[in-house]
Design an enzyme around this catalytic site. Structure first.
Site, short mmCIF file in Angstrom:
data_model
loop_
_atom_site.label_atom_id
_atom_site.label_comp_id
_atom_site.label_asym_id
_atom_site.label_seq_id
_atom_site.Cartn_x
_atom_site.Cartn_y
_atom_site.Cartn_z
N ASP A 30 -8.93 107.72 57.49
CA ASP A 30 -10.35 107.73 57.13
C ASP A 30 -10.46 107.96 55.63
O ASP A 30 -9.79 108.83 55.07
CB ASP A 30 -11.07 108.85 57.91
N ILE A 31 -11.32 107.17 54.98
CA ILE A 31 -11.44 107.22 53.51
C ILE A 31 -12.12 108.51 53.04
O ILE A 31 -11.94 108.92 51.89
CB ILE A 31 -12.20 105.97 53.01
N ASN A 86 -17.98 108.38 68.05
CA ASN A 86 -19.44 108.33 68.00
C ASN A 86 -19.91 106.93 68.43
O ASN A 86 -19.40 105.93 67.94
CB ASN A 86 -19.92 108.63 66.58
N GLN A 93 -22.89 107.22 64.76
CA GLN A 93 -22.03 106.08 64.45
C GLN A 93 -22.55 105.37 63.21
O GLN A 93 -23.72 104.98 63.14
CB GLN A 93 -21.98 105.09 65.64
N HIS A 99 -14.31 102.90 67.08
CA HIS A 99 -13.22 103.67 66.48
C HIS A 99 -13.17 105.06 67.07
O HIS A 99 -14.19 105.62 67.45
CB HIS A 99 -13.35 103.73 64.96
N HIS A 101 -11.76 108.88 66.15
CA HIS A 101 -11.26 109.76 65.09
C HIS A 101 -10.18 110.68 65.66
O HIS A 101 -10.37 111.27 66.73
CB HIS A 101 -12.38 110.67 64.58
P1 AMP Z 1 -18.58 107.07 62.32
O1 AMP Z 1 -19.63 107.97 61.73
O2 AMP Z 1 -17.99 107.62 63.58
O3 AMP Z 1 -19.08 105.64 62.46
O4 AMP Z 1 -17.39 107.10 61.30
C1 AMP Z 1 -17.15 106.10 60.35
C2 AMP Z 1 -16.00 106.61 59.51
O5 AMP Z 1 -15.49 105.53 58.78
C3 AMP Z 1 -16.41 107.69 58.50
O6 AMP Z 1 -15.67 108.88 58.77
C4 AMP Z 1 -16.03 107.07 57.15
O7 AMP Z 1 -15.48 108.00 56.25
C5 AMP Z 1 -15.01 106.02 57.56
N1 AMP Z 1 -14.90 104.88 56.65
C6 AMP Z 1 -15.90 104.13 56.12
N2 AMP Z 1 -15.40 103.16 55.34
C7 AMP Z 1 -14.05 103.28 55.39
C8 AMP Z 1 -12.97 102.57 54.79
N3 AMP Z 1 -13.15 101.52 53.97
N4 AMP Z 1 -11.69 102.99 55.06
C9 AMP Z 1 -11.48 104.03 55.88
N5 AMP Z 1 -12.46 104.74 56.47
C10 AMP Z 1 -13.72 104.38 56.22
#
Ligand code: AMP
Length: 137
Positions: A30-31, A86, A93, A99, A101
């Protein structure tokens, strides 16, 4: 439908710290991690969330979570992980590509479960009845 950021990662159009890949799934950092080593597991197939996933894709994602969770824990030097997902805007989400986590945890103190509520009289059985009535197998 517009391509999600995760599909761009799957297609190698944008970079990511990929830690695992197989035929059906991909796992990458996760970024914006909740803790170092916070990993996301995604299906390669375009799938929004639990509401549209097919059972083979869901099984593949969960199997990858099972397979790599010990490596995430040990690679991060953690003692446990939270496995969280989520589904839907109101559930938090943000990226509409399914995805899961895997979040390393180092000490129980740093993590609080969500606040708990109490059911009023008859409330639990009423909602349980509605859930049962909506289940389709
Ligand atoms: P969610 O809130 O469950 O949809 O989580 C989305 C997750 O994606 C968040 O924790 C972000 O930090 C992560 N995210 C968004 N863009 C990227 C990316 N380019 N590379 C890796 N993780 C990302």
């Amino acid at each position: 439908m517009e391509e999600t950021i995760f599909m761009k990662i799957i297609k190698r159009e944008i970079p990511a710290e990929i830690v695992y890949e197989d035929e059906l799934t991909l796992a990458f950092l996760d970024i914006a991690p909740n803790n170092p080593g916070h990993t996301l597991v995604v299906p390669k197939k375009a799938t929004q969330n639990v509401f549209d996933v097919d059972s083979a894709t869901w099984a593949a994602v969960l199997e990858t979570v099972r397979k790599i969770a010990p490596a995430v824990r040990d690679g991060a030097g953690a003692t446990g992980v939270n496995i969280q997902s989520n589904h839907g805007v109101d559930a938090g989400q943000e990226v509409f590509h399914l995805h899961i986590h895997i979040i390393p945890r180092f000490t129980k103190k740093e993590f609080q479960f969500w606040p708990k509520i109490e059911y009023g009289p008859g409330e639990a059985s009423a909602v349980a009845d509605k859930i049962r009535a909506n289940i389709s197998t």
